[in-house]
Design an enzyme around this catalytic site. Structure first.
Site, PDB file in Angstrom:
ATOM      1  CB  SER A 142      -0.873   0.032   1.259  1.00 26.62           C
ATOM      2  OG  SER A 142      -1.542   1.282   1.359  1.00 26.62           O
ATOM      3  CE1 TYR A 155      -4.907  -2.162   4.627  1.00 27.80           C
ATOM      4  CE2 TYR A 155      -3.685  -0.125   4.254  1.00 27.80           C
ATOM      5  CZ  TYR A 155      -4.385  -1.213   3.758  1.00 27.80           C
ATOM      6  OH  TYR A 155      -4.562  -1.349   2.400  1.00 27.80           O
TER       7      TYR A 155
HETATM    8  P1  NDP Z   1     -12.201  -5.488  -0.741  1.00 27.35           P
HETATM    9  O1  NDP Z   1     -12.699  -5.302   0.654  1.00 27.35           O
HETATM   10  O2  NDP Z   1     -12.967  -4.911  -1.880  1.00 27.35           O
HETATM   11  O3  NDP Z   1     -12.007  -7.043  -1.035  1.00 27.35           O
HETATM   12  C1  NDP Z   1     -11.348  -7.835  -0.091  1.00 27.35           C
HETATM   13  C2  NDP Z   1     -11.365  -9.272  -0.557  1.00 27.35           C
HETATM   14  O4  NDP Z   1     -10.606 -10.039   0.368  1.00 27.35           O
HETATM   15  C3  NDP Z   1     -12.729  -9.893  -0.607  1.00 27.35           C
HETATM   16  O5  NDP Z   1     -12.783 -10.858  -1.624  1.00 27.35           O
HETATM   17  C4  NDP Z   1     -12.839 -10.585   0.766  1.00 27.35           C
HETATM   18  O6  NDP Z   1     -13.789 -11.626   0.697  1.00 27.35           O
HETATM   19  C5  NDP Z   1     -11.410 -11.066   0.940  1.00 27.35           C
HETATM   20  N1  NDP Z   1     -10.943 -11.230   2.311  1.00 27.35           N
HETATM   21  C6  NDP Z   1     -10.929 -10.306   3.311  1.00 27.35           C
HETATM   22  N2  NDP Z   1     -10.390 -10.820   4.411  1.00 27.35           N
HETATM   23  C7  NDP Z   1     -10.044 -12.101   4.117  1.00 27.35           C
HETATM   24  C8  NDP Z   1      -9.438 -13.153   4.844  1.00 27.35           C
HETATM   25  N3  NDP Z   1      -9.105 -12.987   6.128  1.00 27.35           N
HETATM   26  N4  NDP Z   1      -9.211 -14.334   4.226  1.00 27.35           N
HETATM   27  C9  NDP Z   1      -9.561 -14.516   2.927  1.00 27.35           C
HETATM   28  N5  NDP Z   1     -10.137 -13.549   2.180  1.00 27.35           N
HETATM   29  C10 NDP Z   1     -10.375 -12.363   2.771  1.00 27.35           C
HETATM   30  O7  NDP Z   1     -10.716  -4.942  -0.703  1.00 27.35           O
HETATM   31  P2  NDP Z   1      -9.747  -4.361  -1.853  1.00 27.35           P
HETATM   32  O8  NDP Z   1      -9.931  -5.109  -3.121  1.00 27.35           O
HETATM   33  O9  NDP Z   1      -9.820  -2.893  -1.835  1.00 27.35           O
HETATM   34  O10 NDP Z   1      -8.337  -4.727  -1.201  1.00 27.35           O
HETATM   35  C11 NDP Z   1      -7.539  -5.808  -1.631  1.00 27.35           C
HETATM   36  C12 NDP Z   1      -6.153  -5.595  -1.082  1.00 27.35           C
HETATM   37  O11 NDP Z   1      -5.657  -4.346  -1.560  1.00 27.35           O
HETATM   38  C13 NDP Z   1      -6.035  -5.557   0.428  1.00 27.35           C
HETATM   39  O12 NDP Z   1      -4.845  -6.190   0.834  1.00 27.35           O
HETATM   40  C14 NDP Z   1      -5.958  -4.071   0.720  1.00 27.35           C
HETATM   41  O13 NDP Z   1      -5.307  -3.802   1.936  1.00 27.35           O
HETATM   42  C15 NDP Z   1      -5.152  -3.601  -0.464  1.00 27.35           C
HETATM   43  N6  NDP Z   1      -5.224  -2.184  -0.761  1.00 27.35           N
HETATM   44  C16 NDP Z   1      -6.393  -1.614  -1.156  1.00 27.35           C
HETATM   45  C17 NDP Z   1      -6.440  -0.268  -1.458  1.00 27.35           C
HETATM   46  C18 NDP Z   1      -7.699   0.423  -1.896  1.00 27.35           C
HETATM   47  O14 NDP Z   1      -7.671   1.654  -2.045  1.00 27.35           O
HETATM   48  N7  NDP Z   1      -8.797  -0.287  -2.119  1.00 27.35           N
HETATM   49  C19 NDP Z   1      -5.233   0.573  -1.360  1.00 27.35           C
HETATM   50  C20 NDP Z   1      -4.049  -0.138  -0.968  1.00 27.35           C
HETATM   51  C21 NDP Z   1      -4.056  -1.458  -0.681  1.00 27.35           C
HETATM   52  P3  NDP Z   1     -14.544 -12.176   2.036  1.00 27.35           P
HETATM   53  O15 NDP Z   1     -15.102 -10.983   2.728  1.00 27.35           O
HETATM   54  O16 NDP Z   1     -15.565 -13.136   1.519  1.00 27.35           O
HETATM   55  O17 NDP Z   1     -13.485 -12.876   2.819  1.00 27.35           O
END
Ligand code: NDP
Length: 251
Positions: A142, A155
């Site tokens: 990030s 985070y």
């Molecule tokens: P979303 O919340 O849109 O999606 C998260 C996904 O991860 C979902 O599919 C969720 O499904 C799954 N998930 C969450 N926790 C777990 C877990 N413990 N085990 C397995 N699956 C899990 O998030 P983003 O797409 O925005 O984020 C994806 C990554 O990008 C993360 O690591 C985030 O920190 C990083 N990021 C995002 C940014 C942004 O601006 N959006 C910026 C910088 C980094 P379910 O709930 O069914 O488990």
């Protein structure tokens, strides 16, 4: 270039957001993809959508923070699919709270999911990849690991440590055929950032602060993931690629 036919990609956290779009992009390059998330129904819907798109798609429901279960699920995938060539360690969670009231239990939960669990599963897959002489490990870091931002202390700590792991593992795995890199997304419009993109004040701050004056899309990040997953990027390891519309390049 970037042809992935015959390769298997495991993308954690891919029922929606960045992970889903990355899985779709990897699938369109020819990879067999394994989707992961905790919610079985959400994962099934995502898999159905990717199959409609023509993909060879498998699902693995597990919580990455449940380390033993995650490892067993990966072993089952290695058995049934033969290999995992690309690991996009993308699942991540956020918790916003001012420093003074940030509970220790929340700090530990966020660090465990975003860092410790990534280390545990990534290490397991690194060994399997190294034994075959080829692999691609890509973490989701990030830009908040590069520049500070209030209320997200756990985070940021976890993501900064992931950036450190990228360099450390690149050194340790350099002669194994396995590359280790990260994408560092800027502000990407997903469910994770919904509270921010629904906030008018934040949107006007973002337009001032992000040189390209827009939210990133999950597709913006997916393109970088395809590059780092491809055989053609084999000389690139230990790098953190910011996908942020210029945010970290410009004051
Ligand atoms: P979303 O919340 O849109 O999606 C998260 C996904 O991860 C979902 O599919 C969720 O499904 C799954 N998930 C969450 N926790 C777990 C877990 N413990 N085990 C397995 N699956 C899990 O998030 P983003 O797409 O925005 O984020 C994806 C990554 O990008 C993360 O690591 C985030 O920190 C990083 N990021 C995002 C940014 C942004 O601006 N959006 C910026 C910088 C980094 P379910 O709930 O069914 O488990």
């Amino acid at each position: 270039m970037f042809e992935l036919t015959g390769q298997v990609a495991l993308v954690t956290g891919s029922s929606r957001g960045i992970g889903y779009e990355a899985a779709k992009a990897l699938s369109r390059q020819g990879a067999t993809v394994v989707l992961n998330g905790r919610d079985a129904a959400g994962l099934q819907a995502a898999a159905d959508a990717l199959r409609q798109d023509g993909g060879d798609v498998h699902t693995a429901v597990f919580d990455v923070a449940d380390v033993d279960v995650a490892r067993a699920a990966v072993d089952a995938l290695l058995q049934s699919l033969g290999s995992i060539d690309i690991f996009f360690a993308n699942a991540g969670v956020q918790h916003r709270e001012p420093l003074a009231s940030y509970a220790l239990a929340d700090f530990e939960r966020i660090v465990f999911t975003n860092l410790t669990a990534q280390w545990a599963l990534g290490r397991h897959l690194a060994a399997a990849m190294a034994s075959r002489g080829h692999g691609r490990i890509i973490f989701t870091g990030s830009i908040t690991a590069l520049q500070g931002r209030r209320d997200i202390t756990a985070y940021t700590a976890a993501k900064a440590a992931l950036h450190g792991i990228v360099r450390q593992w690149a050194a340790e795995l350099a002669d194994s055929g396995v590359t280790v890199n990260a994408v560092a997304p800027g502000y990407i419009r997903t469910e994770l950032t919904q509270a921010l993109w629904e906030d008018e004040q934040f949107n006007s701050w973002l337009k001032d602060r992000v040189p390209q004056k827009r939210w990133g899309s999950p597709q913006d990040v997916a393109a970088a993931v395809v590059y780092l997953a491809a055989r053609e990027s084999g000389f690139v390891t230990g790098q953190v690629l910011a996908v942020d519309g210029g945010t970290t390049a410009v004051l």
